[in-house]
Design a protein around this motif. Structure first.
Motif: not given
Length: 576
Positions: A411, A513-514, A478, A413
């Motif tokens: 993941t 998602s999250k 995300e 950001d």
């Protein structure tokens, strides 16, 4: 050339040349004539047994025929018959004797003395060996039973099992450290006859005094025999299992070693597909086979011999020369294996890495499709996996080919997804490892919304096998939709990954998602479970009406008249 003949001496068969046979035969006849009739046969039997032991020592493992020099040496040890006159007042001779050409020394050997035993004869045997009265050793043993919490008892029974009993006259002389000569054998045998005669003459006088000792000895002897047989049975069972498993393992080592030794002549490509060893091909296969056989086969061979010895106690030894030769080879193989292992470990001591990063030009609202492709020249299947192997490319140049490609899902950001490709290798230093990693050729591309990754890489054959790998790290922001092709799961790796390895079936769309992958179109497990209800009505005379309803939406109607189906229709029912 002297003729040879076979003789039976003390229960053993020997080959002896004609001159040696004539001298040994004359010697035994002279010994027999020098003995008094009393106990002569028993004395001759013991003398022959001792000569047989000495003959076996002379032969060893290399000689097969007893020579005249061997007979002279044996006679020198045993002594000439005319040199001995049995005199009860004569002190025991020294524990060694010399002649013009030979010197022989007799040392004590540890046996169990059942003649003076109360239980197994261990204490009596130790008293002879250390030159201490048996009564003192028995007192020490009883005291140590309480001080050592029973450990002494275990040691006693172990010695009972391991120590042989002094049965023959030669063994009894060895137990007391006396030279095994004609004189001592004759004296020992006559002492035995005198003891029996004295016991018979004094039977009435000693009967009461000896009853207690005899009873204790009888009980001890019976208990000893039972325990001895029990441990012999356990020993044979242990020997059987040692022999079984050691033999299987030993044969396996031989087969593997032979395969390695003779595989050197096979084509290299065939070897790469079928032969995998700890040292790869840096060490020749024939050398690896010999090292494997020596380092592991020799200890297993000795375990086989141990199992045979436990199972069949009278198994003949392979001889000290063979034992020490195998031990030397084993030590040499261990040293060689250690040197080779250290050198090979040095070749893999440093890790090198080359990193390439590329940002993918899509937004978080788009769908990112990931798929692996293969090179049809090397493999016809995209999901095929292969470790490092030598191959030829389309230009007939030798290369190293591998499918050691791994995908890690991460993941991020950041606003856009990106890819980091790490090519890794090992070497004896950082420069060598990094150079080897730089030589790895791996390709990927981004077309439309598709990230297309090669499922393989290549490098120069001169780079050798140094754990080359390619790791693809895919960073997903995300909200982006991740769409893996059905072959992706073959290359997924959860090491250093942010998502679970089994996030769901491939070929479906997942939204980030999250920190989780939520499947958008995965089939519901309950949708596959149809609710079926069947109603049959028998009208008689073979007439049947059957109605089948599936999830209240489809209705099948079947009508049979006289056992023959005349109507079979399907009706789709409205849900409104």
């Amino acid at each position: 050339m002297n003729k040879t003949t076979s003789i039976n001496l003390g229960g053993f068969f020997f080959h002896i040349d004609e001159d040696a046979y004539n001298k040994l035969s004359s010697y035994l006849q002279a010994v027999k004539r020098s003995l008094s009739p009393e106990g002569r046969d028993e004395i001759i039997k013991d003398i022959e047994s001792r000569i047989a032991e000495l003959a076996q020592e002379k032969l060893g493992t290399t000689k097969q025929v007893i020579s005249l020099a061997d007979v002279d040496a044996i006679i020198s040890i045993m002594g000439q018959p005319e040199d001995y006159k049995i005199d009860d007042n004569e002190p025991t001779k020294a524990t060694y004797q010399s002649t013009q050409d030979y010197t022989y020394y007799t040392s004590k050997k540890l046996y169990r003395d059942k003649d003076n035993a109360l239980l197994g004869g261990v204490i009596a045997g130790l008293s002879h060996y250390f030159g201490v009265e048996a009564i003192w050793l028995r007192i020490i043993f009883i005291l140590s039973m309480f001080l050592s919490f029973g450990t002494t008892v275990v040691v006693y029974f172990l010695l009972w099992i391991l120590l042989p009993e002094a049965i023959t006259t030669s063994q009894k002389l060895e137990m007391k450290g006396q030279p095994i000569t004609i004189s001592n054998i004759e004296k020992k045998v006559k002492e035995g006859f005198n003891e029996i005669t004295d016991k018979i003459n004094n039977l009435d006088h000693q009967k009461i005094a000896d009853n207690a000792k005899y009873g204790a000895q009888k009980i001890g002897s019976t208990a000893g025999d039972i325990i001895s047989e029990l441990f012999k049975g356990i020993g044979k069972a242990v020997g059987f299992f040692i022999l079984l498993f050691a033999t299987i393992a030993f044969l396996g080592v031989i087969v593997a070693s032979v395969i390695l030794v003779f595989s050197s002549s096979l084509p290299e490509v065939l070897l790469q597909d079928n032969i995998h060893t700890p040292f790869n091909f840096d060490v020749p296969l024939w050398a690896q086979g010999l090292l494997f056989l020596s380092a592991f086969g020799i200890p297993l061979f000795f375990f086989v011999l141990l199992g045979l010895k436990l199972l069949i106690p009278n198994t003949r030894s392979i001889g000290n020369y063979a034992k020490f030769s195998l031990l030397a080879i084993w030590i040499f193989s261990l040293i060689s294996l250690t040197v080779v292992g250290i050198r090979y470990a040095t070749e893999l001591s440093h890790d090198g890495k080359v990193v390439k990063k590329e940002v993918l030009p899509i937004t978080t609202n788009d769908t990112l499709e990931v798929k692996f492709v293969n090179n049809e020249y090397f493999s016809k299947r995209v999901d095929h996996r292969s470790d490092l192997r030598i191959m030829q490319d389309s230009t007939k140049n030798e290369i190293i080919y591998s499918n050691n490609v791994y995908l890690h899902l991460k993941t991020t950001d950041k606003a856009q997804p990106f890819v980091i490709v790490e090519k890794t290798a090992q070497g004896r230093n950082f420069d060598e490892a990094n150079t080897r990693a730089e030589k790895i050729k791996y390709n990927f591309k981004f077309v439309g919304n598709q990230l297309i990754l090669d499922n393989y890489f290549t490098t120069e054959s001169s780079a050798k096998f140094r754990n080359q790998q390619v790791h693809v790290y895919l960073y997903l922001p995300e909200g982006i939709t991740y769409y893996p092709n059905k072959n992706v799961e073959n290359f997924l790796n959860d090491y250093n990954s942010d998502f679970e390895y089994y996030y769901g079936p491939e070929g479906y769309k997942y939204k980030v998602s999250k920190g989780e992958l939520d499947c958008l179109n995965c089939p519901d497990e309950n949708e596959n479970e149809a609710e079926i209800e069947t109603v049959s009505s028998e009208l008689g005379n073979g007439n049947v009406v059957k109605t089948t309803t599936i999830k209240d939406s489809i209705e099948k109607v079947s009508v049979k008249v006289n056992g023959k189906e005349i109507i079979n229709t399907e009706v789709i029912k409205s849900k409104h």
